[in-house]
Design an enzyme around this catalytic site. Structure first.
Site, short mmCIF file in Angstrom:
data_model
loop_
_atom_site.label_atom_id
_atom_site.label_comp_id
_atom_site.label_asym_id
_atom_site.label_seq_id
_atom_site.Cartn_x
_atom_site.Cartn_y
_atom_site.Cartn_z
N GLU A 47 0.94 -1.31 0.08
CA GLU A 47 0.04 -0.10 -0.13
C GLU A 47 0.77 1.37 0.05
O GLU A 47 0.46 2.28 -0.62
CB GLU A 47 -0.92 0.10 1.14
CG GLU A 47 -1.83 -1.07 1.30
CD GLU A 47 -1.38 -2.41 2.11
OE1 GLU A 47 -2.25 -2.68 2.78
OE2 GLU A 47 -0.08 -2.67 1.92
N ALA A 148 12.15 -34.01 -13.16
CA ALA A 148 12.30 -34.65 -14.41
C ALA A 148 12.14 -35.94 -14.66
O ALA A 148 13.01 -36.83 -14.11
CB ALA A 148 13.60 -33.91 -14.88
N ASP A 194 25.44 -36.39 -7.70
CA ASP A 194 25.32 -35.17 -8.81
C ASP A 194 26.07 -33.92 -8.46
O ASP A 194 26.47 -33.36 -9.12
CB ASP A 194 23.95 -34.79 -8.97
CG ASP A 194 22.95 -35.84 -9.61
OD1 ASP A 194 23.55 -37.04 -10.08
OD2 ASP A 194 21.84 -35.83 -9.30
N GLU A 281 14.14 -30.72 -4.67
CA GLU A 281 14.89 -31.28 -5.65
C GLU A 281 15.70 -32.69 -5.56
O GLU A 281 16.32 -32.83 -6.39
CB GLU A 281 16.00 -30.20 -6.14
CG GLU A 281 15.05 -28.90 -6.95
CD GLU A 281 16.01 -28.23 -7.73
OE1 GLU A 281 16.75 -28.85 -8.54
OE2 GLU A 281 15.98 -26.92 -7.88
N PRO A 284 14.26 -39.88 -6.19
CA PRO A 284 12.93 -40.54 -5.74
C PRO A 284 12.91 -41.05 -4.28
O PRO A 284 11.77 -41.03 -3.60
CB PRO A 284 13.38 -41.53 -6.73
CG PRO A 284 14.77 -41.76 -7.03
CD PRO A 284 15.30 -40.53 -7.03
N ALA A 289 9.73 -40.18 0.56
CA ALA A 289 9.68 -39.87 2.08
C ALA A 289 8.59 -38.73 2.45
O ALA A 289 7.73 -38.77 3.41
CB ALA A 289 10.96 -39.43 2.82
#
Length: 360
Positions: A47, A148, A194, A281, A284, A289
Site C-alpha cells: 500500500e 524431471a 550429482d 529437488e 526418488p 519420504a
C-alpha cells in the site's frame, strides 16, 4: 484486483517470513494512478509503495489490496492509517487478516468513513500466497516437489546417467522456480551422485535461496559445490554426526528415526527459521519420504519426449501399498517448455488455507 495479484507475485522469494501483497490504486475517475507490491521483508508494504506512486492523485480514490491492510506498527507503519491519511475513500481487499496484532485494518478504515469490502478474487489471492498461508495454517513451509523424467517415468538411465533428460528450456525454468523459493532441498544420495550447486542462474535480480542438504552422517566433502559462497547453505545432519571436517558450515542437528531425519521435524525447524517455501529437488527416495509424510503441497513434473525402458523411477516407495491408496492429483496447469511438457498438480484433497496472519 487481478493486477494486484500479479504484482504480489513479484515478491515471491524475497518477502519471507512475510506474505506477498499487491496493491493497485485508482483515482476518482477509475483510472490507475499507482501500483505497488511488498518487495522485501522489513521494507514498505504494498500500500505504501502504491500511495507513493499515486501521490495526490490517490485522494478520493480506491485501493485494491490482496490482503487486508494492517493496523499496527511493526517494522513498518500501519497501512490502514496510511490509506486514510492519503484520502482514499474506498478499499477493496481479497483476503481478511485475523491476526490479533495486525488485524482490525478494515474496522479502522470503516470507522474513518472509508467504504471497505472483502473477498474479491479471494481464491486467486490465496493461491498466490499459498506458501505463507501453509506456514500459518500448518506450521511448516509449503513444499513443491520438482522432478524431471522421460515419458515412461524414468529419472535416469540404467547406468545412472541423467544429464540431461530434459531440455535447456526446462532447466532455465527450474531456475525461475528456485528464485521464487525460500529454500532448495536435496538428500544425501543426490548430494553424492550429482554434486549439485542449487544456486539460481540466469534470473536477473534473484534472491538466492537457502540451499539445504540432508546428509545424516555428514559425508559431504568440503569441496562440494553446494558449500561455496554463491548462496547460503544449511547442512542437516544427525545429532551424533562427525562434522569436524566441515568447519564454518552452517549445521542443523536433528534426531534420527530408524536412521532417517523426520520430515516434519525438519520442516518445523525450517519454519522457525522463516522459511516459507521449499523446492524439493532431491531424488526418488527423498520425494517418497515427503509424500509418505503428507508433506508435498504441489508437484511440478518436467516430462521429456524420450523413452528409456529401464533405470530408476522418478518416485520411490511412498508407503502406498494398494491402488486405492494412490495419491490423486488435480492438474492445475500443463504447458510446453521447449520440447518438454511441464505439468503442475496439487493433491486432490488440498485446500488453500482461508485464514492468515500478517507478519511485520
Amino acid at each position: 484486483m487481478r493486477r494486484a495479484i500479479e504484482l504480489a507475485a513479484r515478491g515471491l522469494g524475497s518477502t519471507s517470513p512475510n506474505p506477498v501483497v499487491g496493491c493497485v490504486i485508482t483515482g476518482p475517475a477509475g483510472t490507475v494512478v499507482g501500483e505497488g507490491w511488498h518487495e522485501r521483508a522489513g521494507g514498505p508494504h504494498a500500500e505504501v509503495h502504491a500511495l507513493r506512486a499515486a501521490g495526490e492523485a490517490a485522494r478520493g480514490g480506491t485501493a485494491y489490496v490482496t490482503l487486508e491492510p494492517c493496523n499496527h506498527t511493526g517494522r513498518t507503519g500501519p497501512c490502514a492509517r496510511a490509506l486514510i491519511q492519503a484520502g482514499i475513500t474506498r478499499v477493496v481487499y481479497a483476503v481478511p487478516d485475523p491476526d490479533p496484532q495486525a488485524s482490525g485494518g478494515a474496522a479502522t478504515l470503516r470507522a474513518a468513513g472509508v467504504d471497505t469490502s472483502a473477498g474479491l478474487l479471494q481464491e486467486e489471492a490465496e493461491a498466490g500466497n499459498a506458501a505463507w498461508l501453509t506456514s500459518v495454517r500448518l506450521g511448516r513451509p509449503h513444499v513443491t516437489w520438482k522432478y524431471a523424467a522421460t515419458l515412461d517415468g524414468r529419472s535416469a538411465a540404467a547406468d545412472g546417467s541423467s544429464r540431461w533428460i530434459t531440455s535447456a528450456e526446462s532447466r532455465a525454468d527450474v531456475h525461475r522456480l528456485r528464485a521464487e523459493s525460500d529454500a532448495v532441498l536435496v538428500g544425501g544420495g543426490t548430494l553424492r551422485a550429482d554434486d549439485p550447486h542449487l544456486a539460481v542462474r540466469g534470473v536477473e535480480g534473484a534472491t538466492q535461496p537457502l540451499r539445504i542438504a540432508l546428509d545424516t552422517r555428514a559425508t559431504v566433502l568440503p569441496t562440494a559445490r553446494i558449500l561455496d559462497d554463491t548462496a547460503p547453505t544449511l547442512l542437516v545432519v544427525g545429532e551424533d554426526a562427525d562434522t569436524r571436517h566441515l568447519p564454518g558450515v552452517a549445521l542443523l542437528r536433528l534426531p534420527l528415526h530408524d536412521g532417517r531425519i523426520g520430515v516434519h521435524d525438519l520442516l518445523a525447524h525450517l519454519n522457525l527459521r522463516g522459511v516459507r517455501s521449499v523446492l524439493l529437488e532431491g531424488g526418488p527416495t527423498l520425494a517418497g519420504a515427503f509424500l509418505e509424510a503428507g508433506a508435498v503441497d504441489r508437484v511440478i513434473g518436467y516430462i521429456a519426449p524420450a523413452l528409456l525402458g529401464a533405470g530408476p523411477a522418478a518416485l520411490a516407495d511412498a508407503g502406498i501399498k494398494n491402488i486405492s491408496g494412490a495419491l490423486r492429483l488435480d492438474i492445475t496447469q500443463a504447458l510446453r517448455v521447449g520440447p518438454d511438457l511441464r505439468i503442475t498438480a496439487v493433491p486432490a484433497t488440498a485446500t488453500v488455507p482461508a485464514t492468515a496472519t500478517k507478519e511485520h
